[in-house]
Design a protein around this motif. Structure first.
Motif, short mmCIF file in Angstrom:
data_model
loop_
_atom_site.label_atom_id
_atom_site.label_comp_id
_atom_site.label_asym_id
_atom_site.label_seq_id
_atom_site.Cartn_x
_atom_site.Cartn_y
_atom_site.Cartn_z
N LEU A 156 7.55 11.85 -3.61
CA LEU A 156 7.72 10.40 -3.60
C LEU A 156 6.36 9.70 -3.75
O LEU A 156 6.21 8.75 -4.52
CB LEU A 156 8.38 9.97 -2.28
CG LEU A 156 8.65 8.47 -2.14
CD1 LEU A 156 9.66 8.00 -3.18
CD2 LEU A 156 9.15 8.14 -0.74
N ARG A 157 5.37 10.19 -3.02
CA ARG A 157 4.03 9.59 -3.11
C ARG A 157 3.49 9.74 -4.53
O ARG A 157 2.87 8.84 -5.08
CB ARG A 157 3.07 10.29 -2.13
CG ARG A 157 3.17 9.77 -0.74
CD ARG A 157 1.82 9.83 -0.05
NE ARG A 157 1.28 11.16 0.06
CZ ARG A 157 0.18 11.56 -0.56
NH1 ARG A 157 -0.50 10.73 -1.33
NH2 ARG A 157 -0.26 12.78 -0.41
N MET A 182 4.15 -1.41 -8.87
CA MET A 182 4.85 -2.65 -8.53
C MET A 182 3.92 -3.85 -8.63
O MET A 182 2.75 -3.77 -8.28
CB MET A 182 5.42 -2.57 -7.11
CG MET A 182 6.69 -1.75 -7.03
SD MET A 182 7.56 -2.00 -5.47
CE MET A 182 8.52 -3.46 -5.82
N VAL A 190 11.60 2.98 -5.82
CA VAL A 190 10.51 3.67 -5.11
C VAL A 190 10.87 3.91 -3.65
O VAL A 190 10.01 4.15 -2.82
CB VAL A 190 9.17 2.91 -5.22
CG1 VAL A 190 8.59 3.06 -6.60
CG2 VAL A 190 9.34 1.45 -4.86
N GLU A 230 -8.42 2.26 -4.72
CA GLU A 230 -8.00 3.17 -3.65
C GLU A 230 -7.00 4.23 -4.09
O GLU A 230 -7.06 5.36 -3.61
CB GLU A 230 -7.53 2.43 -2.40
CG GLU A 230 -6.30 1.60 -2.58
CD GLU A 230 -5.94 0.89 -1.27
OE1 GLU A 230 -6.52 1.23 -0.23
OE2 GLU A 230 -5.09 0.01 -1.31
N VAL A 231 -6.12 3.87 -5.02
CA VAL A 231 -5.16 4.88 -5.47
C VAL A 231 -5.87 5.96 -6.30
O VAL A 231 -5.64 7.16 -6.12
CB VAL A 231 -4.02 4.23 -6.27
CG1 VAL A 231 -3.06 5.30 -6.80
CG2 VAL A 231 -3.25 3.25 -5.40
N ALA A 290 3.90 1.34 -1.25
CA ALA A 290 4.54 1.38 -2.56
C ALA A 290 3.60 1.96 -3.61
O ALA A 290 4.03 2.42 -4.66
CB ALA A 290 4.97 -0.02 -2.98
N ARG A 291 2.31 1.93 -3.33
CA ARG A 291 1.34 2.48 -4.29
C ARG A 291 1.12 3.97 -4.05
O ARG A 291 0.25 4.58 -4.65
CB ARG A 291 0.02 1.73 -4.18
CG ARG A 291 0.16 0.25 -4.49
CD ARG A 291 -1.13 -0.48 -4.20
NE ARG A 291 -2.10 -0.28 -5.26
CZ ARG A 291 -3.40 -0.48 -5.11
NH1 ARG A 291 -3.89 -0.81 -3.95
NH2 ARG A 291 -4.23 -0.29 -6.11
N GLY A 292 1.88 4.55 -3.13
CA GLY A 292 1.83 5.99 -2.95
C GLY A 292 0.64 6.49 -2.17
O GLY A 292 0.27 7.65 -2.28
N ALA A 336 0.83 -1.20 0.00
CA ALA A 336 0.00 0.00 0.00
C ALA A 336 0.87 1.25 0.00
O ALA A 336 0.58 2.23 -0.68
CB ALA A 336 -0.93 -0.01 1.21
N LEU A 369 11.77 1.95 -1.32
CA LEU A 369 11.11 1.03 -0.42
C LEU A 369 12.16 0.10 0.19
O LEU A 369 12.04 -1.11 0.13
CB LEU A 369 10.05 0.23 -1.19
CG LEU A 369 8.87 -0.31 -0.40
CD1 LEU A 369 8.02 0.84 0.10
CD2 LEU A 369 8.03 -1.24 -1.26
N ARG A 396 5.21 7.25 -6.72
CA ARG A 396 4.74 5.90 -6.44
C ARG A 396 3.33 5.67 -6.98
O ARG A 396 2.99 4.59 -7.43
CB ARG A 396 4.73 5.65 -4.93
CG ARG A 396 6.10 5.40 -4.34
CD ARG A 396 5.98 5.31 -2.84
NE ARG A 396 7.23 4.93 -2.20
CZ ARG A 396 7.35 4.79 -0.88
NH1 ARG A 396 6.31 5.02 -0.09
NH2 ARG A 396 8.50 4.43 -0.36
N SER A 397 2.48 6.69 -6.87
CA SER A 397 1.08 6.45 -7.24
C SER A 397 0.82 6.68 -8.72
O SER A 397 -0.14 6.16 -9.27
CB SER A 397 0.15 7.30 -6.38
OG SER A 397 0.28 8.66 -6.73
N PHE A 434 4.07 -7.69 -7.14
CA PHE A 434 4.90 -8.44 -6.19
C PHE A 434 4.80 -9.94 -6.43
O PHE A 434 4.01 -10.43 -7.24
CB PHE A 434 4.47 -8.14 -4.76
CG PHE A 434 4.69 -6.72 -4.35
CD1 PHE A 434 5.87 -6.35 -3.73
CD2 PHE A 434 3.73 -5.76 -4.59
CE1 PHE A 434 6.07 -5.04 -3.34
CE2 PHE A 434 3.93 -4.45 -4.21
CZ PHE A 434 5.10 -4.09 -3.58
#
Lengths: 314, 311
Positions: B78-79, B88, B50, B109-110, A215-217, A213, B52, B82-83, B90
């Motif tokens: 950064l956000r 990514m 990213v 959600e994003v 990593a998804r910003g 979550a 992480l 990433r968004s 996984f």
């Protein structure tokens, strides 16, 4: 989901039924003769004793007495107190409001402060975590009656912020009277809920789906709310449920210490005087409340995590 | 045009080096495969894009995305990256999709965070699901991860990655946790979708054949270093680093059935224990003294002293 709730309800009924048998049986086997107690202090005449035994069905065999008691309970009349000579329903009715208020008050303190402290300890960094660990350890180690004495000494006698004794009348006055008992009652449980919350939140913070979550910003707060707290909730809810349910019995200590007239102090006094009818009715009431609160928690948890419903089927 | 650039990237945790020297660039729309044994630093390389990385990781060198150094990005920047820019995929979809929320929640959600309204976000999510071959999208959106198979769930993760129209997808062993039968499907979908949209891809895998099939170039990693980079179609003919060759030689298909499978001799070196010289020297069949003493520089396509000698 409906099936799940029905199964849980069936479980509640079965548990209460077994508990009623155990409670009745335990007091049936308890030493002491209720008849001589009922007759009062003096040496009773055999006729008077026989009359009392007759009135309270003390000579009937166990199954008959159990059935008699159970039908009374189910029809809403658990009988009259042997000591107070008042109907049990009236005794309970006069006190249940105070106890419920005390339990609600303590629960509110336990859940808000406990969960908040747990979350803060989990996300607040090392210093904050260590400080909260020390505080919760102290709270856990201090039993309610010790906390009660300390609270009375500091807030009632030294600072005079709160009354030392009594239940109060009217809502605000009652809250005022119940504040110290609620605090004394909540300490250990609060620490417990806080520790569980901290552990669960930590575990979620370290989980892969939370890393994903991030990593998804998603913003920090969104991740915390939607992924960490939401997923940490079921175990915290379960522990809180047991805690709140247990409070109904635990109030006995706080009510006695602060002279609050509630169900807990009634139970203690009745047990001391061998008032079997009251003790039986109260014990069963406590068991019922405990089981029902736990059922509600199970249902709430199933809503939070639907996998639980499916596991119940399998 | 270069989209992503690693320049002398070093990452260490305390005294422990994790990445020793990674230099690599990925062009817009290009697919680069990262291949190597476990612990060679593939995941860390990808995660550094990213930011992480594990807590307390020290980073030197640079990772640049569209020319901007990622280390200099603030929290908001950064956000944003990433968004919107990087997505990514996984290894284990079961672990990365929140088990108690619906597939629809996961997909939207994003977008919702970016201000797209609920109805539009759901419509886009449904569209993205059908593009990755998930039928009955509206029903899937209301389901939860445990109601879907692993392969289906990985498609959901891919759909989520595509949904924000990123420029780069980082796929960290996206098929390792899946059944063999669904692995190919999932890779085919990822490959097809990213080609159609010309999204760049960094693809981590243990499987050389798979990497060669999906990627344009292959980077072979060993002990926190890239030891060889070569075009995927010339992997078999032009691999020159002894480690790449050893990897190629240890594929199951290279020995007749019934014979013992070939392996790379020795124990995988970690970045921590890597010697001063060539990281592969202790397992290399051709190693000479200079291999053990001096670190080989990257020449042409590989970091090896013996590129001319070993044929």
């Amino acid at each position: 989901m409906i099936g799940f709730v029905l199964r849980k309800l069936a479980g509640v009924v079965a548990t209460v039924a077994v508990a009623s048998l155990v409670i009745f049986g335990a007091l049936y086997l308890a030493p002491g003769d209720p008849a001589s107690l009922l007759a009062g202090g003096q040496q009773p005449s055999p006729e008077a004793l026989a009359e009392i035994r007759e009135r309270y069905h003390l000579d009937d065999p166990f199954p008959v007495r159990y059935r008699h008691w159970l039908t009374g309970l189910l029809s809403g009349d658990p009988g009259a107190s042997m000591v107070w000579k008042e109907p049990v329903t009236a005794l309970i009715g006069a006190r249940i409001g105070t106890t419920m208020l005390l339990v609600a008050y303590a629960s509110l303190v336990i859940l808000t402060v406990g969960v908040t402290a747990g979350v803060v300890a989990a996300v607040g960094g090392r210093k904050v975590d260590q400080a909260l660990t020390v505080i919760t350890t102290v709270l856990m180690a201090a039993p309610a009656f010790v906390a009660a004495i300390l609270l009375i000494w500091v807030f009632a006698t030294t600072l005079s912020w709160f009354p030392v004794y009594g239940s109060g009348s009217g809502f605000v006055d009652r809250i005022h009277h119940l504040t110290l008992p609620a605090l004394a009652l909540s300490g250990g449980y609060l620490a417990y809920v806080s520790r569980i919350t901290r552990t669960e939140v930590r575990a979620e913070l370290a989980s892969d789906h939370v890393a994903a979550a991030r990593a998804r910003g998603l913003p920090r707060w969104t991740v915390l709310r939607r992924h960490v707290l939401r997923n940490a909730a079921p175990p915290v809810v379960a522990v809180s449920g047991v805690t709140v349910a247990g409070l109904f019995a635990a109030t006995a200590v706080a009510e006695q210490a602060f002279g609050v007239s509630g169900l807990g102090s009634l139970l203690v006094q009745s047990a001391a005087r061998q008032d079997l009818v009251v003790v039986q009715a109260l014990s069963l009431l406590l068991v019922t409340v405990f089981v029902v609160v736990n059922m509600l928690v199970d249902v709430l948890n199933a809503v939070l995590d639907p996998r639980l419903v499916r596991e119940g089927v399998a | 045009m270069t989209l992503l650039e690693f320049e002398n990237l070093r990452v260490s945790l305390g005294d422990r080096p994790i990445l020793r020297n990674v230099t690599l660039s990925v062009a817009a729309g290009e697919a680069v495969g990262l291949v190597g044994e476990s612990g060679s630093g593939k995941s860390m390389t990808v995660r550094s894009v990213v930011r992480l990385l594990p807590e307390g990781a020290a980073v030197t060198g640079a990772v640049r995305f569209e020319g901007a150094d990622i280390a200099s990005l603030g929290a908001a920047g950064l956000r944003r990256m990433r968004s919107r820019d990087v997505a990514m995929v996984f290894q284990d979809p079961r672990a990365v999709v929140n088990p108690v929320r619906t597939v629809g929640d996961f997909l939207t959600e994003v977008l919702r965070d970016q201000g797209v309204n609920r109805a539009d976000a759901l419509r886009k999510a449904a569209g993205s699901l059908s593009e990755v071959g998930v039928d009955d999208a509206s029903r899937r959106l209301a389901q939860r991860p445990y109601e879907l198979s692993g392969g289906l769930l990985q498609r959901v993760v891919i759909a989520a990655a595509l949904l924000t129209e990123p420029k780069l997808i980082l796929a960290d062993e996206p098929t390792t946790a899946l059944d063999v039968t669904t692995q190919e499907e999932v890779v085919a979908i990822l490959d097809e979708q990213r080609r159609r949209r010309s999204v760049a891809l960094m693809f981590i895998t243990h499987d050389l054949e798979l990497a060669a099939a999906v990627c344009d170039r292959i980077a072979v990693m060993y002990a926190g270093e890239i030891v060889e980079i070569l075009p995927a179609d010339r992997l078999h003919t032009e691999a020159r680093h002894p480690y790449t060759r050893a990897l190629l030689g240890s594929r199951p298909g290279t020995v007749p059935p019934g014979q013992r499978l070939r392996t790379v001799p020795g124990v995988p070196q970690s970045a921590l224990t890597a010697p001063p010289g060539c990281v592969f020297a202790d397992r290399c069949p051709h190693a000479e003294d200079r291999c053990r003493d001096t670190r080989p520089a990257f020449r042409g396509s590989a970091a090896c002293h013996l590129l001319e000698e070993v044929r």
